[in-house]
Design a protein around this motif. Structure first.
Motif, PDB file in Angstrom:
ATOM      1  N   LEU A   1     -74.685  64.799 -46.832  1.00  0.00           N
ATOM      2  CA  LEU A   1     -74.955  64.517 -48.410  1.00  0.00           C
ATOM      3  C   LEU A   1     -73.641  64.593 -49.117  1.00  0.00           C
ATOM      4  CD1 LEU A   1     -77.900  67.187 -48.658  1.00  0.00           C
ATOM      5  CD2 LEU A   1     -78.128  64.781 -48.544  1.00  0.00           C
ATOM      6  N   SER A   2     -73.662  64.427 -50.263  1.00  0.00           N
ATOM      7  CA  SER A   2     -72.495  64.265 -51.278  1.00  0.00           C
ATOM      8  C   SER A   2     -71.668  65.844 -50.921  1.00  0.00           C
ATOM      9  CB  SER A   2     -72.847  64.226 -52.694  1.00  0.00           C
ATOM     10  OG  SER A   2     -71.987  64.658 -53.083  1.00  0.00           O
ATOM     11  N   LEU A   3     -70.633  65.747 -50.987  1.00  0.00           N
ATOM     12  CA  LEU A   3     -69.580  66.784 -50.815  1.00  0.00           C
ATOM     13  C   LEU A   3     -69.963  68.086 -51.648  1.00  0.00           C
ATOM     14  CD1 LEU A   3     -66.066  65.729 -50.174  1.00  0.00           C
ATOM     15  CD2 LEU A   3     -67.486  67.078 -48.920  1.00  0.00           C
TER      16      LEU A   3
ATOM     17  N   LEU B   1     -74.443  57.838 -50.143  1.00  0.00           N
ATOM     18  CA  LEU B   1     -75.510  58.618 -50.686  1.00  0.00           C
ATOM     19  C   LEU B   1     -76.848  58.148 -50.245  1.00  0.00           C
ATOM     20  CD1 LEU B   1     -74.041  59.649 -54.145  1.00  0.00           C
ATOM     21  CD2 LEU B   1     -73.614  60.792 -51.862  1.00  0.00           C
TER      22      LEU B   1
END
Lengths: 183, 326
Positions: free
Chosen positions: A143-145, A105
């Protein structure tokens, strides 16, 4: 960790036979199916056999490399079958079947860097520009899922810019004060 | 997986917000996504509806402190500073404050011990805990959302499933290949005799001995030397982190190093806070806010010495035990 042995205590409650604790357990039909690993699939004479398990009967061929795979080795995804080797290597279209398991991240890094520097605020003179540079470099990284916004990048870079500007201003101010005192 | 880029996940009930670790569960079109985060890194596990064998919720104490309380804790000094000034206006402030604090603590202990649980989800190849589902009411809401979707994918179990699976090993199959050579211990488990860990333990014990030996001393140097000890302790803790990353220190010692750094930070701010309160007292005009960040108060130095002693002894014992194992 395998499922513990349970005794139904009525309704949704199941009693663990090992420790006696009362658990809420929801069981689904998959619990009654035998797993592929338990299923005997010995290859008979004349059968195509698995590339990795010669004693097992092949059930499909890898769409990428064409190797025969048994029930245990077959990786099914999107209506196609792949071998574990191609999936692990991400070869060709097999990479579609490989699930992403980790992500870094960078947006959180960019946001936390200026905040973390407040512990020792003079460090902002270094971490401020570093935050901006990191934010620009990693802007296009995924980015994050489960996170869809890049606001952390934006806020982190703004804080980094503000911190750098504050440090520069303070240095100029101290230099000016020093000259005034010298006079 | 490229498809994940396009999947829009919906959040399911429960979110564990830790200072370093966090966890949550998200709902995809045909699967659950368990997300475990470690500050700058996220790990994902997918549980497809068609594969879920069971969801088990066991009551268990969970003494978790959410990061949501951090703003509240940060507000406390502000509240203190403001209300100390009006203490004469509201003389019952302190009794009321402590009663409210005690009630909140009691409520937290009660909820953590009586209304908490562990939730595990089982498939044929895995049995994973979902750390985000740790309160019983969250577990109920989680099940209410997830159960219909799994039933839609699989149907319902007919009859007594416990009897049906009585003679079978369910969950992940544990196979032992006797022909395989014994597994080599992991680097972090195997490399034990860490020099950094021993230095860390010695730094803590040395600092503790100094604190206790000079607790009642009125000389100026006991207020200055703790700063140097703090630098040494931070350097030793950093060395432990580096050695851990290289696989040469154990996880337990690394945790002790983290605990020491947190304690050090808390004590620094506690000392400043104490000095600020003392300086704000109109009856005490002799107090000035010291620039010395550590060692200002015998009480705090006693606490620091005690923390260092406990952590240092633990680090020493762990390091020596690990050396013997190696």
């Amino acid at each position: 960790m395998p499922l513990p042995k349970w005794e139904l205590a009525g309704g949704d409650t199941a009693m663990c036979t090992s420790c006696g604790s009362s658990n809420t357990v929801r069981a689904f039909p998959a619990i009654l199916k035998q797993s592929a690993a338990e299923r005997p699939e010995a290859a008979l004479p004349g059968d195509a056999c698995c590339y990795d398990h010669p004693a097992k009967r092949a059930v499909a061929a890898c769409r990428q490399c064409g190797r025969f795979v048994c029930q245990l080795c077959a990786v099914e995804f999107g209506g196609e079958t792949w071998c574990p080797g191609c999936v692990a290597a991400g070869a060709g279209q097999a990479k579609e079947a490989r699930s992403e398991t980790t992500r870094t991240l960078y947006d959180s890094m960019v946001l936390l860097l200026p905040f973390g520097s407040l512990v020792f605020w003079p460090a902002l003179i270094l971490t401020g520009p570093a935050t901006v540079i990191l934010g620009v470099m990693k802007w296009k990284q995924p980015l994050s899922l489960v996170r869809r916004s890049r606001w952390r990048f934006v806020v982190g870079m703004l804080l980094g810019l503000a911190g750098s500007a504050g440090c520069v201003w303070m240095i100029i101010y101290l230099m000016t004060m020093g000259r005034t005192l010298a006079r | 997986m490229s498809d994940d880029v396009r999947i829009r996940y919906r959040k399911l009930p429960g979110h564990r917000r830790g200072f370093i670790r966090g966890a949550s569960v998200w709902l995809g079109p045909d699967h659950l996504l368990s997300v475990k985060s470690m500050r700058f890194r996220e790990e994902y596990r997918r549980f497809y509806f068609r594969d879920v064998q069971a969801i088990a919720i066991a009551k268990a104490p969970r003494f978790h402190i959410s990061t949501r309380v951090v703003p509240v804790v940060l507000m406390v000094p502000v509240l203190f500073g403001s209300l100390v000034a009006i203490r004469n206006v509201f003389p019952l402030f302190w009794p009321v404050f402590w009663i409210v604090a005690a009630l909140l603590l009691a409520a937290w202990v009660m909820v953590s011990s009586l209304f908490s649980c562990r939730c595990r989800i089982y498939t044929a190849v895995s049995g994973e805990e979902l750390p985000s589902v740790y309160r019983t009411w969250t577990a109920r809401r989680f099940l209410a959302k997830v159960e219909p979707l799994i039933r839609q994918a699989q149907g319902a179990v007919e009859g007594n499933w416990a009897e049906a699976v009585e003679d079978r090993g369910m969950g992940p199959v544990q196979t032992v290949d006797s022909s395989a050579p014994p597994e080599a211990p992991a680097a972090q488990e195997g490399a034990r005799g860490s020099v950094a860990a021993m230095c860390f333990a010695l730094a803590l014990l040395g600092s503790s001995a100094f604190d206790f030996a000079t607790l009642q001393s009125h000389a100026p140097w006991p207020t200055v030397l703790p700063l140097y000890f703090a630098v040494v302790k931070m350097a030793a803790a950093t060395a432990v982190f580096v050695q851990y990353a290289r696989g040469q220190a154990t996880l337990a010692v690394r945790r002790l190093a983290i605990a020491e750094l947190i304690a050090l930070g808390i004590l620094v701010y506690a000392n400043q806070f104490r000095a600020s309160i003392a300086a704000a007292n109109p009856k005490n005009r002799t107090v000035t806010i010291s620039t010395v960040v550590l060692g200002g108060s015998p009480v705090l130095r006693g606490i620091e010495g005690g923390v260092d002693l406990v952590l240092g002894m633990a680090a020493a014992v762990l390091t020596m035990a690990a050396s013997k194992e190696a």
